[in-house]
Every structure is written in structure tokens, then in C-alpha cells.
Design an enzyme around this catalytic site. Sequence first.
Site, PDB file in Angstrom:
ATOM      1  N   TYR A   1      -3.190   0.234  12.050  1.00 60.62           N
ATOM      2  CA  TYR A   1      -2.752   1.839  11.279  1.00 60.62           C
ATOM      3  C   TYR A   1      -3.869   2.868  11.515  1.00 60.62           C
ATOM      4  O   TYR A   1      -3.172   4.167  11.476  1.00 60.62           O
ATOM      5  CB  TYR A   1      -3.696   1.586   9.649  1.00 60.62           C
ATOM      6  CG  TYR A   1      -2.248   0.732   8.400  1.00 60.62           C
ATOM      7  CD1 TYR A   1      -2.279  -0.243   9.366  1.00 60.62           C
ATOM      8  CD2 TYR A   1      -1.857   1.936   7.510  1.00 60.62           C
ATOM      9  CE1 TYR A   1      -0.875  -0.665   7.726  1.00 60.62           C
ATOM     10  CE2 TYR A   1      -1.063   1.143   7.208  1.00 60.62           C
ATOM     11  CZ  TYR A   1      -0.312  -0.134   7.368  1.00 60.62           C
ATOM     12  OH  TYR A   1       0.017  -0.343   5.657  1.00 60.62           O
TER      13      TYR A   1
ATOM     14  N   ASP B   1       2.564 -15.772   9.510  1.00 60.72           N
ATOM     15  CA  ASP B   1       3.640 -15.742   9.152  1.00 60.72           C
ATOM     16  C   ASP B   1       3.896 -17.015   8.198  1.00 60.72           C
ATOM     17  O   ASP B   1       4.976 -16.753   7.601  1.00 60.72           O
ATOM     18  CB  ASP B   1       5.047 -16.269  10.577  1.00 60.72           C
ATOM     19  CG  ASP B   1       4.056 -16.996  11.678  1.00 60.72           C
ATOM     20  OD1 ASP B   1       2.945 -17.409  11.521  1.00 60.72           O
ATOM     21  OD2 ASP B   1       4.848 -17.625  12.436  1.00 60.72           O
TER      22      ASP B   1
ATOM     23  N   ASP C   1       2.964  -7.106  -0.750  1.00 59.19           N
ATOM     24  CA  ASP C   1       4.255  -6.582  -1.410  1.00 59.19           C
ATOM     25  C   ASP C   1       4.904  -7.955  -1.757  1.00 59.19           C
ATOM     26  O   ASP C   1       5.474  -8.626  -2.819  1.00 59.19           O
ATOM     27  CB  ASP C   1       5.255  -5.523  -0.018  1.00 59.19           C
ATOM     28  CG  ASP C   1       5.297  -4.300  -0.069  1.00 59.19           C
ATOM     29  OD1 ASP C   1       4.145  -4.204  -0.504  1.00 59.19           O
ATOM     30  OD2 ASP C   1       5.881  -3.917  -0.330  1.00 59.19           O
TER      31      ASP C   1
ATOM     32  N   LYS D   1      -3.011 -13.998  13.641  1.00 60.38           N
ATOM     33  CA  LYS D   1      -2.024 -14.408  14.475  1.00 60.38           C
ATOM     34  C   LYS D   1      -2.729 -15.405  15.894  1.00 60.38           C
ATOM     35  O   LYS D   1      -2.544 -14.665  16.835  1.00 60.38           O
ATOM     36  CB  LYS D   1      -0.957 -13.379  14.767  1.00 60.38           C
ATOM     37  CG  LYS D   1       0.341 -13.001  13.767  1.00 60.38           C
ATOM     38  CD  LYS D   1       1.669 -14.507  13.835  1.00 60.38           C
ATOM     39  CE  LYS D   1       2.385 -14.650  15.081  1.00 60.38           C
ATOM     40  NZ  LYS D   1       3.105 -15.678  15.067  1.00 60.38           N
TER      41      LYS D   1
HETATM   42  C1  IPM Z   1       0.641   0.394   0.667  1.00 59.21           C
HETATM   43  C2  IPM Z   1       2.088   1.425   1.059  1.00 59.21           C
HETATM   44  C3  IPM Z   1       0.520   1.884   1.972  1.00 59.21           C
HETATM   45  C4  IPM Z   1      -0.335   1.123   3.610  1.00 59.21           C
HETATM   46  C5  IPM Z   1       1.731   3.086   2.552  1.00 59.21           C
HETATM   47  C6  IPM Z   1       1.783   4.236   1.289  1.00 59.21           C
HETATM   48  C7  IPM Z   1       0.649   4.425   3.241  1.00 59.21           C
HETATM   49  O1  IPM Z   1       2.965   1.009   1.486  1.00 59.21           O
HETATM   50  O2  IPM Z   1      -0.767   0.131   0.313  1.00 59.21           O
HETATM   51  O3  IPM Z   1       0.834  -0.862   0.483  1.00 59.21           O
HETATM   52  O4  IPM Z   1       0.757   1.155   3.899  1.00 59.21           O
HETATM   53  O5  IPM Z   1      -1.252   0.901   3.082  1.00 59.21           O
HETATM   54 MG    MG Z   2       2.182  -1.564   0.950  1.00 61.85          MG
END
Ligand code: IPM
Ligand code: MG
Length: 369
Positions: free
Chosen positions: A143, A227, A255, A194
Site C-alpha cells: 500500500y 492462498d 472481506d 507467501k
Molecule cells: C479497507 C478498504 C480500504 C483498504 C480502501 C477503502 C482504501 O478496502 O479498509 O479494507 O484497502 O484498506
Molecule cells: Mg478492504
Amino acid sequence: MIPNKKLLLLPGDGIGPEVMQEARRVIDWLARTERVKFDIAEDLVGGASIDAHGVPITRTVIARAKEADAVLFGAVGGPQWDKQNFDNRPEIAILQLRKELGLFANLRPARVFDALADASTLKPEIVRGLDIMIVRESTGGIYFGEPRGIETLADGSKRGINTEVYTTAEIERVARVGFDLAAKRGGRLCSVEKANVMESGLLWRQIVTALGARDYPHVQLSHMYADNCAMQLAKNPQQFDVIVTSNLFGDILSDLAAMLTGSLGMLPSATLGAADASGRRHALYEPIHGSAPDIAGKGLANPLAQILSLSMLLRYSFDMQEDADLIEAAIEAVLAGGLRTPDIMQPGRAKIGTATMGDSVMRELEKLA
Ligand code: IPM
Ligand code: MG
């Protein structure tokens, strides 16, 4: 005299302000019933800040966030800001807050409420009672790694570059958060990378292994490739207690873990910095759902993730365990009573909107208190 707790509210865009309004009712109740004294400030962030000031977050708001004891964040983004320059997107606000406040440990619990075990796309017997914690590194990795960018090659074609980088110190401090949480929970930590293809992953594994052997011999440490971890989360999520992983893998795996619970609308998160000598640390709390522009302004959003983010805030920033328990019990009771916002609607239950969900939580809180 105990100083007032400084709280900064950043509702943001889309459903952010709607769900924040319901969390605000709980905040006001905590103050009214004299459980805590707050100094509350509210400010703009994300698209709302772009509209007012041209940038997703101003220096003033960053400074206010640094001064606050805790930040409660809503959500940012929406189609009206899609044409913003890449480095002036609403999402930059959250990335900048993480970076500038040094919020390196992103705690993302995935917990299935008993009443919602049927709401998951997985079989109820796979998810019932699920309670895992993902610790995602949040100020490093790909990031923020350099070099990055899009460059033009000699033949006129282009090359996009991002870099995964982790140092010993970055790995150790986030792993420590994972070990500490595991020690307080089920005693098991799974470190995910990984290491089979990435040097940064290999270093990650070496550092976590050494730290575990040195400082946490009582925590059962395992390692898994990212994975495989995705597959194991879908197959048998109950095998996990705490997972610690990098920024990008944590983004993806959290997620997935969130979806196991049946609704993104139910999940809070905390992002914590390092504690100073007095034990004080910067901290930001946010629901993990986004700004959901498709349902914004319609009173349909589920405010429970925002309210649960407040409960995490009470737990991690203010050590108000009893009040956090109370809020969570109130939410359990509302769900057990069959009330559902559309995102968690099930046959035979009563569909309600954002404000009615807020009302119901308030009613249960008053009953339980
Ligand atoms: C999260 C979101 C953020 C990330 C985005 C909105 C920048 O997806 O907090 O998971 O990727 O960290
Ligand atoms: Mg996210």
C-alpha cells in the site's frame, strides 16, 4: 479529576452519516447516564471534504485526529468522486489517517451472532459460534511501498509498479499485537504470508517465528500461505483464533472472513497505533462496510457495525469493558427479537430501517442498564 475523553467523529459519505447518527445516540446515552464524559468534535472527511475543501482530508482534521483520544469513522467514497485524481480520491483520507497517526494494527473481528448463523452463505453448522480476529498490518507493505507509479517505456507502452516491503520492526510490532490478542483469547495465532514466492513473506515468517519462540512460547503459532488461508477460511473457519498478516493479504482475507458472518453490515474494526509511555495510543474505529452509495439516504443501512465500532472504541481506547459488553448484549437482544435491516433480512423476521434499528438498540440498552 478525570479529564474528559476527546472523541472525533468523522461520518464521511454515503451511509456514513446515517449510521453515525445512530452511534451518536449511544454516545449521548453513555454521557447522559454519566458513564463517561466526552468532548465531542465532528468534521468532514472523504468526498464531503473534497466538496468543501478540495482535498479528502485537511491538515486541520489530521491534527484534530492526533489530539483526539479516539476517532470514530463512518465511510468514504461514492460515484460522484470517481473522476478525482488518483491521489485525491476519498479513500486517501483513510490511508492518510492510518499513515500519519501510525495506526499499524488493523483489528478486524469476524464474529457470528447466534441469531444470524442462518444469514451466512455458508452452512450454519460451519459458521455458528465463529469468532476470529484478523490483525492486518496497515501502514506498510504494498500500500505504501516505494517505488510505485506508472511509467512510460521507450516504446510508448507503460509499466505499473508497486512494491511489497516489510522491515523487521514493522513485522515485529504487528505480530506482537497478534500474539497479545491470541494470549487473551484462544491462545492460537496463525501467521499468513507467501513465503513460498516472496522474500518479504520469507522474512515475515522468520521474524514471527523468532518472536514467538522468544516472547510467546505459550501461544500456539502456525503459518499458512495466503492462498491456502483463503481456502481454509471458506472450508473450516472455526480452525482459526487470531490471524496476523500483511496489509494487502489482510484487506482481502478480512472481506472473505466478514462475508462468512452473513453481513458486512455487522462488522466493526479498530486500527491502533503504538502505546506511548503513559499507555495512550492513537486509535481509529470504523465499520468495515463501505459508503454503500446505492442505498445512501434511504434509511435502509444497518447501523450495527458503526455501533459495534463504538463498542470496540470503549474496549480498546477507554477500557470500558462493562459498557462495551452492555452495547453488545443490547444488539444481541435486538437480533434475537427478530428485527432485521434489509442486509440481514431472513424469512419470518421483521424488516426495519436504520432509525428503527437505532431505536431498538436504545430500548434494549435502557432495559439492560
Ligand atoms: C479497507 C478498504 C480500504 C483498504 C480502501 C477503502 C482504501 O478496502 O479498509 O479494507 O484497502 O484498506
Ligand atoms: Mg478492504
